[in-house]
Motif scaffolding. Sequence first.
Motif, PDB file in Angstrom:
ATOM      1  N   ASN A  62      13.679 -10.692  -2.615  1.00  0.00           N
ATOM      2  CA  ASN A  62      13.308 -10.948  -4.020  1.00  0.00           C
ATOM      3  C   ASN A  62      12.162 -11.947  -4.143  1.00  0.00           C
ATOM      4  N   ASP A  63      11.233 -11.872  -3.196  1.00  0.00           N
ATOM      5  CA  ASP A  63      10.062 -12.755  -3.220  1.00  0.00           C
ATOM      6  C   ASP A  63       8.911 -12.003  -3.899  1.00  0.00           C
ATOM      7  N   SER A  64       8.854 -12.111  -5.224  1.00  0.00           N
ATOM      8  CA  SER A  64       7.882 -11.329  -6.002  1.00  0.00           C
ATOM      9  C   SER A  64       6.435 -11.720  -5.692  1.00  0.00           C
ATOM     10  N   PHE A  65       6.211 -12.997  -5.365  1.00  0.00           N
ATOM     11  CA  PHE A  65       4.849 -13.435  -5.063  1.00  0.00           C
ATOM     12  C   PHE A  65       4.320 -12.751  -3.807  1.00  0.00           C
ATOM     13  N   GLN A  66       5.123 -12.736  -2.751  1.00  0.00           N
ATOM     14  CA  GLN A  66       4.705 -12.084  -1.515  1.00  0.00           C
ATOM     15  C   GLN A  66       4.581 -10.569  -1.700  1.00  0.00           C
ATOM     16  N   VAL A  67       5.457  -9.986  -2.496  1.00  0.00           N
ATOM     17  CA  VAL A  67       5.366  -8.548  -2.761  1.00  0.00           C
ATOM     18  C   VAL A  67       4.043  -8.226  -3.453  1.00  0.00           C
ATOM     19  N   GLU A  68       3.664  -9.070  -4.412  1.00  0.00           N
ATOM     20  CA  GLU A  68       2.398  -8.858  -5.125  1.00  0.00           C
ATOM     21  C   GLU A  68       1.210  -8.957  -4.171  1.00  0.00           C
ATOM     22  N   ILE A  69       1.207  -9.994  -3.347  1.00  0.00           N
ATOM     23  CA  ILE A  69       0.098 -10.176  -2.396  1.00  0.00           C
ATOM     24  C   ILE A  69      -0.023  -8.985  -1.458  1.00  0.00           C
ATOM     25  N   LYS A  70       1.094  -8.610  -0.845  1.00  0.00           N
ATOM     26  CA  LYS A  70       1.076  -7.523   0.133  1.00  0.00           C
ATOM     27  C   LYS A  70       0.728  -6.189  -0.522  1.00  0.00           C
ATOM     28  N   THR A  71       1.160  -6.002  -1.763  1.00  0.00           N
ATOM     29  CA  THR A  71       0.865  -4.750  -2.459  1.00  0.00           C
ATOM     30  C   THR A  71      -0.622  -4.614  -2.735  1.00  0.00           C
ATOM     31  N   LYS A  72      -1.253  -5.695  -3.143  1.00  0.00           N
ATOM     32  CA  LYS A  72      -2.691  -5.635  -3.409  1.00  0.00           C
ATOM     33  C   LYS A  72      -3.487  -5.472  -2.114  1.00  0.00           C
ATOM     34  N   LEU A  73      -3.017  -6.087  -1.049  1.00  0.00           N
ATOM     35  CA  LEU A  73      -3.650  -5.862   0.252  1.00  0.00           C
ATOM     36  C   LEU A  73      -3.482  -4.404   0.681  1.00  0.00           C
ATOM     37  N   LEU A  74      -2.323  -3.841   0.367  1.00  0.00           N
ATOM     38  CA  LEU A  74      -2.079  -2.434   0.699  1.00  0.00           C
ATOM     39  C   LEU A  74      -3.000  -1.517  -0.095  1.00  0.00           C
ATOM     40  N   ALA A  75      -3.279  -1.876  -1.344  1.00  0.00           N
ATOM     41  CA  ALA A  75      -4.213  -1.092  -2.158  1.00  0.00           C
ATOM     42  C   ALA A  75      -5.616  -1.129  -1.561  1.00  0.00           C
ATOM     43  N   LEU A  76      -6.041  -2.315  -1.126  1.00  0.00           N
ATOM     44  CA  LEU A  76      -7.341  -2.430  -0.460  1.00  0.00           C
ATOM     45  C   LEU A  76      -7.367  -1.607   0.821  1.00  0.00           C
ATOM     46  N   LEU A  77      -6.270  -1.670   1.556  1.00  0.00           N
ATOM     47  CA  LEU A  77      -6.190  -0.941   2.820  1.00  0.00           C
ATOM     48  C   LEU A  77      -6.204   0.557   2.593  1.00  0.00           C
ATOM     49  N   TYR A  78      -5.537   1.016   1.537  1.00  0.00           N
ATOM     50  CA  TYR A  78      -5.530   2.456   1.248  1.00  0.00           C
ATOM     51  C   TYR A  78      -6.958   2.982   1.092  1.00  0.00           C
ATOM     52  N   CYS A  79      -7.762   2.255   0.323  1.00  0.00           N
ATOM     53  CA  CYS A  79      -9.140   2.702   0.117  1.00  0.00           C
ATOM     54  C   CYS A  79      -9.960   2.597   1.401  1.00  0.00           C
ATOM     55  N   THR A  80      -9.635   1.618   2.242  1.00  0.00           N
ATOM     56  CA  THR A  80     -10.297   1.505   3.543  1.00  0.00           C
ATOM     57  C   THR A  80      -9.966   2.714   4.407  1.00  0.00           C
ATOM     58  N   ILE A  81      -8.696   3.103   4.420  1.00  0.00           N
ATOM     59  CA  ILE A  81      -8.284   4.288   5.172  1.00  0.00           C
ATOM     60  C   ILE A  81      -8.955   5.532   4.601  1.00  0.00           C
ATOM     61  N   SER A  82      -9.018   5.609   3.280  1.00  0.00           N
ATOM     62  CA  SER A  82      -9.651   6.758   2.627  1.00  0.00           C
ATOM     63  C   SER A  82     -11.101   6.912   3.072  1.00  0.00           C
ATOM     64  N   GLU A  83     -11.832   5.804   3.102  1.00  0.00           N
ATOM     65  CA  GLU A  83     -13.232   5.848   3.509  1.00  0.00           C
ATOM     66  C   GLU A  83     -13.374   6.190   4.992  1.00  0.00           C
ATOM     67  N   ALA A  84     -12.485   5.627   5.801  1.00  0.00           N
ATOM     68  CA  ALA A  84     -12.527   5.927   7.240  1.00  0.00           C
ATOM     69  C   ALA A  84     -12.205   7.394   7.490  1.00  0.00           C
ATOM     70  N   GLN A  85     -11.218   7.896   6.770  1.00  0.00           N
ATOM     71  CA  GLN A  85     -10.817   9.286   6.972  1.00  0.00           C
ATOM     72  C   GLN A  85     -11.849  10.258   6.406  1.00  0.00           C
ATOM     73  N   PHE A  86     -12.556   9.826   5.379  1.00  0.00           N
ATOM     74  CA  PHE A  86     -13.648  10.635   4.844  1.00  0.00           C
ATOM     75  C   PHE A  86     -14.675  10.941   5.937  1.00  0.00           C
ATOM     76  N   ILE A  87     -15.075   9.900   6.668  1.00  0.00           N
ATOM     77  CA  ILE A  87     -16.038  10.077   7.761  1.00  0.00           C
ATOM     78  C   ILE A  87     -15.429  10.928   8.880  1.00  0.00           C
ATOM     79  N   GLN A  88     -14.154  10.706   9.171  1.00  0.00           N
ATOM     80  CA  GLN A  88     -13.470  11.491  10.202  1.00  0.00           C
ATOM     81  C   GLN A  88     -13.461  12.979   9.844  1.00  0.00           C
ATOM     82  N   ILE A  89     -13.043  13.303   8.621  1.00  0.00           N
ATOM     83  CA  ILE A  89     -12.970  14.703   8.189  1.00  0.00           C
ATOM     84  C   ILE A  89     -14.360  15.326   8.175  1.00  0.00           C
ATOM     85  N   LEU A  90     -15.327  14.557   7.702  1.00  0.00           N
ATOM     86  CA  LEU A  90     -16.697  15.067   7.581  1.00  0.00           C
ATOM     87  C   LEU A  90     -17.249  15.517   8.926  1.00  0.00           C
TER      88      LEU A  90
END
Length: 261
Positions: A58-86
């Motif tokens: 129930n540590d909402s602060f850490q959940v918020e931090i990690k979730t926003k980092l995960l959002a950044l990471l998702y887009c990083t993976i998306s960009e990396a995979q874009f080049i891979q698929i291409l």
Amino acid sequence: MRYNFVEMTGSSPVSPSKIIMDNQEIYDLYVLQSKNVRRLKQVQKSLIKDINFYMQKNDSFQVEIKTKLLALLYCTISEAQFIQILHTPSGFSYTEITQIKNQRSITESWKLMIDLAMGKVGNWQDNDDLSSRRNKLHEIIKTYIEEPHGIRNKIAHGQWIHALNSNNTKENEEITQKISNLNVIDLTIWSEVHQYLALIIRDLVQSPQIGHHNNYWVNLVDLEQYLEESKDWTIEKRKERLKKKKKQHPTKPICKRADCD
């Protein structure tokens, strides 16, 4: 005006007159980028594990931090995979790769990649069935690539709680709400949809060479089923499941005595 490809991928804009990649070089880049994608997915798995851990505590602060980092990471993976698929082996020609990279935005690049991939199976412009599937994929790109990138850009520019408008003169309340609503469930769905897109595009571009002609349709059906199934997923249900898991498998207390197991 073309988008900044350096900012998006970390690579330089493509100039056909200066750079020409042969099939071996395209394959070599695919191999390298595949390693990048695999490592990023390992990081993603670790972040999700952290989020689950802090949810249980129930540590909402850490959940918020990690979730926003995960959002950044998702887009990083998306960009990396874009080049891979291409650079899928036996997929797009170098001319097509250049054309896709030089679109005005990452969304337009994804859409063109879909259109060129569909064109390897049939003429989607004259085929209602193919056109319908192509339009469906374009909708998915808008929802699961374009919109997440918009949120990511706000977070990446330091707008972690309050999003600003494009001129940085006042709050963009709509995106502020989207940032506030970010959660591991939505991010998990985004990521899974992205994997389906990768499979679909690869099967489309490789179909003339290695008999994947119908596989893209199977993956498209699976994607639609996944979207239907995941509609009812909520962060509340995930929290309840984690609570039950914690009760069933409580953390073993640390014991320093010599006779402890």
